[in-house]
Design an enzyme around this catalytic site. Structure first.
Site, PDB file in Angstrom:
ATOM      1  N   GLY A  91     -21.393  -3.760 -30.650  1.00  0.00           N
ATOM      2  CA  GLY A  91     -23.154  -2.680 -30.543  1.00  0.00           C
ATOM      3  C   GLY A  91     -24.224  -2.914 -31.197  1.00  0.00           C
ATOM      4  N   ILE A 112     -29.170   2.538 -31.116  1.00  0.00           N
ATOM      5  CA  ILE A 112     -28.718   3.243 -31.517  1.00  0.00           C
ATOM      6  C   ILE A 112     -28.033   2.777 -32.956  1.00  0.00           C
ATOM      7  CG2 ILE A 112     -26.926   5.114 -31.779  1.00  0.00           C
ATOM      8  CD1 ILE A 112     -28.172   5.386 -28.717  1.00  0.00           C
ATOM      9  N   ASP A 158     -21.284  -8.135 -31.534  1.00  0.00           N
ATOM     10  CA  ASP A 158     -22.644  -8.003 -30.040  1.00  0.00           C
ATOM     11  C   ASP A 158     -22.475  -9.335 -29.397  1.00  0.00           C
ATOM     12  OD1 ASP A 158     -24.770  -5.467 -29.445  1.00  0.00           O
ATOM     13  OD2 ASP A 158     -24.857  -7.265 -28.948  1.00  0.00           O
ATOM     14  N   THR A 177     -17.260  -3.642 -19.904  1.00  0.00           N
ATOM     15  CA  THR A 177     -17.194  -3.424 -20.885  1.00  0.00           C
ATOM     16  C   THR A 177     -16.580  -2.189 -21.673  1.00  0.00           C
ATOM     17  OG1 THR A 177     -19.238  -4.218 -21.281  1.00  0.00           O
ATOM     18  CG2 THR A 177     -18.578  -2.406 -22.886  1.00  0.00           C
ATOM     19  N   THR A 185     -21.637   9.944 -24.514  1.00  0.00           N
ATOM     20  CA  THR A 185     -23.122  10.541 -24.225  1.00  0.00           C
ATOM     21  C   THR A 185     -22.412  11.575 -23.628  1.00  0.00           C
ATOM     22  OG1 THR A 185     -24.470  10.408 -22.874  1.00  0.00           O
ATOM     23  CG2 THR A 185     -22.518   9.192 -22.068  1.00  0.00           C
ATOM     24  N   ASP A 186     -23.523  12.928 -23.653  1.00  0.00           N
ATOM     25  CA  ASP A 186     -22.932  14.293 -22.796  1.00  0.00           C
ATOM     26  C   ASP A 186     -23.263  14.013 -21.742  1.00  0.00           C
ATOM     27  OD1 ASP A 186     -26.490  13.273 -22.572  1.00  0.00           O
ATOM     28  OD2 ASP A 186     -26.841  14.783 -23.233  1.00  0.00           O
ATOM     29  N   GLU A 187     -23.666  12.631 -21.109  1.00  0.00           N
ATOM     30  CA  GLU A 187     -23.251  13.089 -20.236  1.00  0.00           C
ATOM     31  C   GLU A 187     -21.939  13.065 -19.138  1.00  0.00           C
ATOM     32  OE1 GLU A 187     -26.500   9.835 -18.473  1.00  0.00           O
ATOM     33  OE2 GLU A 187     -27.893   9.677 -19.791  1.00  0.00           O
ATOM     34  N   TYR A 194     -22.162   4.939 -14.317  1.00  0.00           N
ATOM     35  CA  TYR A 194     -22.378   4.756 -15.670  1.00  0.00           C
ATOM     36  C   TYR A 194     -20.982   5.535 -16.623  1.00  0.00           C
ATOM     37  CZ  TYR A 194     -24.756   6.121 -21.030  1.00  0.00           C
ATOM     38  OH  TYR A 194     -24.891   6.837 -22.613  1.00  0.00           O
ATOM     39  N   LYS A 239     -17.657   5.587 -19.294  1.00  0.00           N
ATOM     40  CA  LYS A 239     -18.437   6.800 -20.620  1.00  0.00           C
ATOM     41  C   LYS A 239     -17.180   7.026 -20.518  1.00  0.00           C
ATOM     42  CE  LYS A 239     -21.049   5.537 -23.409  1.00  0.00           C
ATOM     43  NZ  LYS A 239     -20.329   4.715 -24.595  1.00  0.00           N
ATOM     44  N   ASN A 257     -30.850  10.467 -26.567  1.00  0.00           N
ATOM     45  CA  ASN A 257     -32.067   8.992 -27.946  1.00  0.00           C
ATOM     46  C   ASN A 257     -32.779   8.838 -28.204  1.00  0.00           C
ATOM     47  OD1 ASN A 257     -29.500   8.628 -30.524  1.00  0.00           O
ATOM     48  ND2 ASN A 257     -29.045   9.502 -29.157  1.00  0.00           N
ATOM     49  N   PRO A 302     -44.266   6.488 -13.484  1.00  0.00           N
ATOM     50  CA  PRO A 302     -42.971   6.143 -12.550  1.00  0.00           C
ATOM     51  C   PRO A 302     -41.816   7.822 -13.119  1.00  0.00           C
ATOM     52  CG  PRO A 302     -42.801   4.461 -13.106  1.00  0.00           C
ATOM     53  CD  PRO A 302     -43.693   5.279 -14.021  1.00  0.00           C
ATOM     54  N   ARG A 332     -33.977  16.677 -20.356  1.00  0.00           N
ATOM     55  CA  ARG A 332     -33.137  16.558 -21.454  1.00  0.00           C
ATOM     56  C   ARG A 332     -33.106  16.822 -22.675  1.00  0.00           C
ATOM     57  NH1 ARG A 332     -31.436  15.323 -17.097  1.00  0.00           N
ATOM     58  NH2 ARG A 332     -31.374  13.482 -15.979  1.00  0.00           N
TER      59      ARG A 332
HETATM   60  P1  NAD Z   1     -28.621  -0.564 -26.120  1.00  0.00           P
HETATM   61  O1  NAD Z   1     -28.008  -0.835 -24.177  1.00  0.00           O
HETATM   62  O2  NAD Z   1     -29.867  -0.491 -26.247  1.00  0.00           O
HETATM   63  O3  NAD Z   1     -27.589  -1.127 -26.416  1.00  0.00           O
HETATM   64  C1  NAD Z   1     -26.006  -1.598 -26.063  1.00  0.00           C
HETATM   65  C2  NAD Z   1     -25.696  -2.536 -26.676  1.00  0.00           C
HETATM   66  O4  NAD Z   1     -23.644  -3.123 -26.775  1.00  0.00           O
HETATM   67  C3  NAD Z   1     -26.068  -4.194 -27.249  1.00  0.00           C
HETATM   68  O5  NAD Z   1     -26.325  -4.397 -28.283  1.00  0.00           O
HETATM   69  C4  NAD Z   1     -25.594  -5.170 -25.997  1.00  0.00           C
HETATM   70  O6  NAD Z   1     -25.596  -6.571 -25.762  1.00  0.00           O
HETATM   71  C5  NAD Z   1     -24.264  -4.464 -26.689  1.00  0.00           C
HETATM   72  N1  NAD Z   1     -23.208  -4.972 -25.095  1.00  0.00           N
HETATM   73  C6  NAD Z   1     -23.051  -4.599 -24.171  1.00  0.00           C
HETATM   74  N2  NAD Z   1     -21.495  -4.774 -23.246  1.00  0.00           N
HETATM   75  C7  NAD Z   1     -21.544  -5.519 -24.989  1.00  0.00           C
HETATM   76  C8  NAD Z   1     -20.197  -5.893 -25.064  1.00  0.00           C
HETATM   77  N3  NAD Z   1     -19.151  -5.316 -23.540  1.00  0.00           N
HETATM   78  N4  NAD Z   1     -19.578  -6.916 -26.146  1.00  0.00           N
HETATM   79  C9  NAD Z   1     -19.864  -6.554 -26.779  1.00  0.00           C
HETATM   80  N5  NAD Z   1     -21.374  -5.877 -26.783  1.00  0.00           N
HETATM   81  C10 NAD Z   1     -21.764  -5.717 -26.153  1.00  0.00           C
HETATM   82  O7  NAD Z   1     -27.347   1.126 -25.725  1.00  0.00           O
HETATM   83  P2  NAD Z   1     -27.970   2.481 -26.964  1.00  0.00           P
HETATM   84  O8  NAD Z   1     -29.007   3.489 -26.341  1.00  0.00           O
HETATM   85  O9  NAD Z   1     -28.280   1.890 -28.407  1.00  0.00           O
HETATM   86  O10 NAD Z   1     -26.712   3.048 -26.789  1.00  0.00           O
HETATM   87  C11 NAD Z   1     -25.692   2.578 -27.864  1.00  0.00           C
HETATM   88  C12 NAD Z   1     -24.817   3.725 -26.893  1.00  0.00           C
HETATM   89  O11 NAD Z   1     -24.701   5.193 -27.591  1.00  0.00           O
HETATM   90  C13 NAD Z   1     -23.659   3.455 -26.055  1.00  0.00           C
HETATM   91  O12 NAD Z   1     -22.466   3.385 -26.008  1.00  0.00           O
HETATM   92  C14 NAD Z   1     -24.448   4.674 -25.413  1.00  0.00           C
HETATM   93  O13 NAD Z   1     -23.215   5.080 -24.231  1.00  0.00           O
HETATM   94  C15 NAD Z   1     -24.201   5.447 -26.468  1.00  0.00           C
HETATM   95  N6  NAD Z   1     -25.649   6.962 -26.124  1.00  0.00           N
HETATM   96  C16 NAD Z   1     -26.951   6.276 -25.887  1.00  0.00           C
HETATM   97  C17 NAD Z   1     -27.587   7.444 -25.456  1.00  0.00           C
HETATM   98  C18 NAD Z   1     -29.014   7.309 -25.819  1.00  0.00           C
HETATM   99  O14 NAD Z   1     -29.271   8.212 -24.923  1.00  0.00           O
HETATM  100  N7  NAD Z   1     -29.228   5.889 -25.718  1.00  0.00           N
HETATM  101  C19 NAD Z   1     -27.228   8.534 -25.893  1.00  0.00           C
HETATM  102  C20 NAD Z   1     -25.329   9.315 -26.228  1.00  0.00           C
HETATM  103  C21 NAD Z   1     -24.667   7.585 -26.434  1.00  0.00           C
HETATM  104  P1  TYD Z   2     -33.304   7.437 -18.847  1.00  0.00           P
HETATM  105  O1  TYD Z   2     -34.019   6.887 -19.745  1.00  0.00           O
HETATM  106  O2  TYD Z   2     -32.941   6.586 -17.493  1.00  0.00           O
HETATM  107  O3  TYD Z   2     -32.104   8.307 -19.589  1.00  0.00           O
HETATM  108  P2  TYD Z   2     -30.918   9.167 -19.048  1.00  0.00           P
HETATM  109  O4  TYD Z   2     -30.994   8.629 -17.415  1.00  0.00           O
HETATM  110  O5  TYD Z   2     -29.641   8.598 -18.991  1.00  0.00           O
HETATM  111  O6  TYD Z   2     -31.016  10.784 -19.150  1.00  0.00           O
HETATM  112  O7  TYD Z   2     -33.697   9.106 -17.951  1.00  0.00           O
HETATM  113  C1  TYD Z   2     -33.972  10.254 -18.613  1.00  0.00           C
HETATM  114  C2  TYD Z   2     -34.675  11.264 -17.497  1.00  0.00           C
HETATM  115  O8  TYD Z   2     -36.095  10.423 -17.010  1.00  0.00           O
HETATM  116  C3  TYD Z   2     -34.240  10.988 -16.468  1.00  0.00           C
HETATM  117  O9  TYD Z   2     -33.557  12.171 -15.844  1.00  0.00           O
HETATM  118  C4  TYD Z   2     -34.522  10.259 -14.850  1.00  0.00           C
HETATM  119  C5  TYD Z   2     -36.305  10.297 -15.741  1.00  0.00           C
HETATM  120  N1  TYD Z   2     -37.172   8.533 -15.545  1.00  0.00           N
HETATM  121  C6  TYD Z   2     -37.865   9.075 -14.954  1.00  0.00           C
HETATM  122  O10 TYD Z   2     -38.671  10.262 -14.021  1.00  0.00           O
HETATM  123  N2  TYD Z   2     -38.872   8.243 -14.732  1.00  0.00           N
HETATM  124  C7  TYD Z   2     -38.216   6.880 -14.736  1.00  0.00           C
HETATM  125  O11 TYD Z   2     -38.741   5.564 -14.996  1.00  0.00           O
HETATM  126  C8  TYD Z   2     -36.745   6.786 -15.471  1.00  0.00           C
HETATM  127  C9  TYD Z   2     -36.701   5.193 -16.650  1.00  0.00           C
HETATM  128  C10 TYD Z   2     -36.411   7.670 -16.053  1.00  0.00           C
END
Ligand code: NAD
Ligand code: TYD
Length: 327
Positions: A7, A12, A31, A92, A116-118, A140, A144, A170, A195, A204
């Site tokens: 990934g 990230i 990826d 996945t 994730t914290d979720e 989701y 996870k 993040n 929105p 968050r």
């Molecule tokens: P992202 O959606 O930007 O990237 C996910 C990547 O995984 C992409 O490059 C996608 O092509 C690849 N991918 C998806 N399915 C795949 C598969 N089956 N095989 C190979 N590659 C695959 O996500 P992100 O925000 O960079 O998150 C990365 C990781 O961090 C995830 O595991 C997510 O759960 C975790 N995480 C994200 C956040 C956040 O706020 N974004 C916070 C905490 C943890």
């Molecule tokens: P998001 O970036 O989808 O992350 P997560 O749901 O994994 O925390 O959303 C962050 C917060 O923002 C969440 O409380 C949902 C809210 N949100 C909106 O209010 N409007 C939007 O268009 C989106 C995408 C999220």
């Protein structure tokens, strides 16, 4: 180290790859290049890219050649998409994580699962520790959490050197604009509506993407196998405050805010306690206001990165999700 980063073409993952290359690691990225994974994210970097799914044992074996540890970021990551279409989340997170764990077990490799914290669900007051029960709310977070349990079982049952790193929300460069911060930044820059779901008072715990990357590196290098480490950001904010800051930093107008129907099952608040990873020497370095300003600047200066997204399939996604077209 010689790392396989699964990934690594996503948000990230690509920031992590950049950080680790600067520290001298050799990196292979595996990826699938879904809508969220982009070659552009790795364009300027010296990495070997294997295009394939983590659920494909052949692609995993090919990518693992010459690697001595795995960090798995590969995931479907958007809660709203998991509500609309959960199937890829199950494939996945369940099958993909299982396939990687089997490959790590066969080769006795160190393995870090990025989580994730979720997985802990929502918390009204205080913060989650690594001992808090798993109470995921969405497809989701539930898938996870399932992956985390499987990782833990491979340590417990097979003695795999497996660790889990749970991050809070993040933000930073290269984040796909379906997520709150880049969506609001780009909409504000274009004069599109902002929105806000429900009352906008969901909280968050924001972490700058490089801080999370350094936290994962700390766990990779110094964490205890079989342990979970929370890596939370230094600041919490309700969504409305985040949107208001973005309006200020982009010079947009307050009237762009539009309250829309809430997300089903929406978690009210996330908050992570990170004492355990602090004990390994990690500390967040970027406070939210400074990191957000830096992020807005990055989107302003990197039009070539987001323009193809805003003019492609994303428009159809946006229309389905928000019931209105982008301007
Ligand atoms: P992202 O959606 O930007 O990237 C996910 C990547 O995984 C992409 O490059 C996608 O092509 C690849 N991918 C998806 N399915 C795949 C598969 N089956 N095989 C190979 N590659 C695959 O996500 P992100 O925000 O960079 O998150 C990365 C990781 O961090 C995830 O595991 C997510 O759960 C975790 N995480 C994200 C956040 C956040 O706020 N974004 C916070 C905490 C943890
Ligand atoms: P998001 O970036 O989808 O992350 P997560 O749901 O994994 O925390 O959303 C962050 C917060 O923002 C969440 O409380 C949902 C809210 N949100 C909106 O209010 N409007 C939007 O268009 C989106 C995408 C999220």
């Amino acid at each position: 180290m010689r790392l396989l980063v699964c990934g690594g073409a996503g948000f990230i993952g690509s920031n992590f790859v950049r950080l680790r290359l600067a520290g001298g690691d050799e990196i292979t990225v595996l990826d699938k290049l879904t809508y969220a994974g982009r070659r552009e994210n790795l364009e300027d970097l010296d990495v070997r890219l294997v295009v394939g799914g983590i659920e494909d044992p052949g692609a995993v074996a090919d990518a693992l050649e010459g690697c001595d540890a795995i960090v798995n970021f590969a995931a479907e990551t958007h809660v709203d998409r998991s509500i609309a279409e959960p199937d890829a989340f199950v494939t996945t997170h369940a099958l993909g994580t299982y396939t990687l764990l089997e490959a790590a077990r066969e080769r006795s490799l160190r393995y870090v699962q990025v989580s994730t914290d979720e997985v802990y669900g929502s918390i009204e007051t205080g913060s989650f520790t690594e001992e808090s029960p798993l109470q995921p709310s969405s497809p989701y977070s539930a898938t996870k959490a399932g992956a985390d349990l499987l990782v833990a079982s491979y340590h417990h049952t097979f003695g795999l050197e497996a660790l889990i790193c749970r991050g809070s929300n993040n933000y930073g460069p290269y984040q796909y604009p379906e997520k709150l911060i880049p969506l609001m930044v780009l909409n504000a820059m274009h004069g599109d509506k902002l929105p806000v779901y429900g009352d906008g008072m969901q909280v968050r715990n924001w972490i700058y993407v490089e801080d999370f990357g350094r936290g994962i590196g700390t766990v990779l290098e110094r964490g205890e196998p079989g342990e979970v480490y929370n890596v939370g950001g230094p600041d919490e904010a309700p969504n409305l405050e985040v949107v208001t800051k973005i309006i200020e930093y982009t010079g947009a107008d307050d009237s762009l805010i539009e309250y829309v129907t809430d997300r089903p099952g929406h978690d009210r608040r996330y908050s992570l306690g990170s004492e355990k990873v602090r004990a390994l020497g990690w500390e967040a370095q970027v406070r939210f206001s400074a990191g957000l300003e830096r992020t807005v600047d990055w989107y302003r200066e990197n039009r070539a990165w987001w323009e193809p997204i805003r003019s492609g399939d994303y428009r159809a996604y946006y229309e389905r999700q928000y019931g209105r077209a982008l301007g």
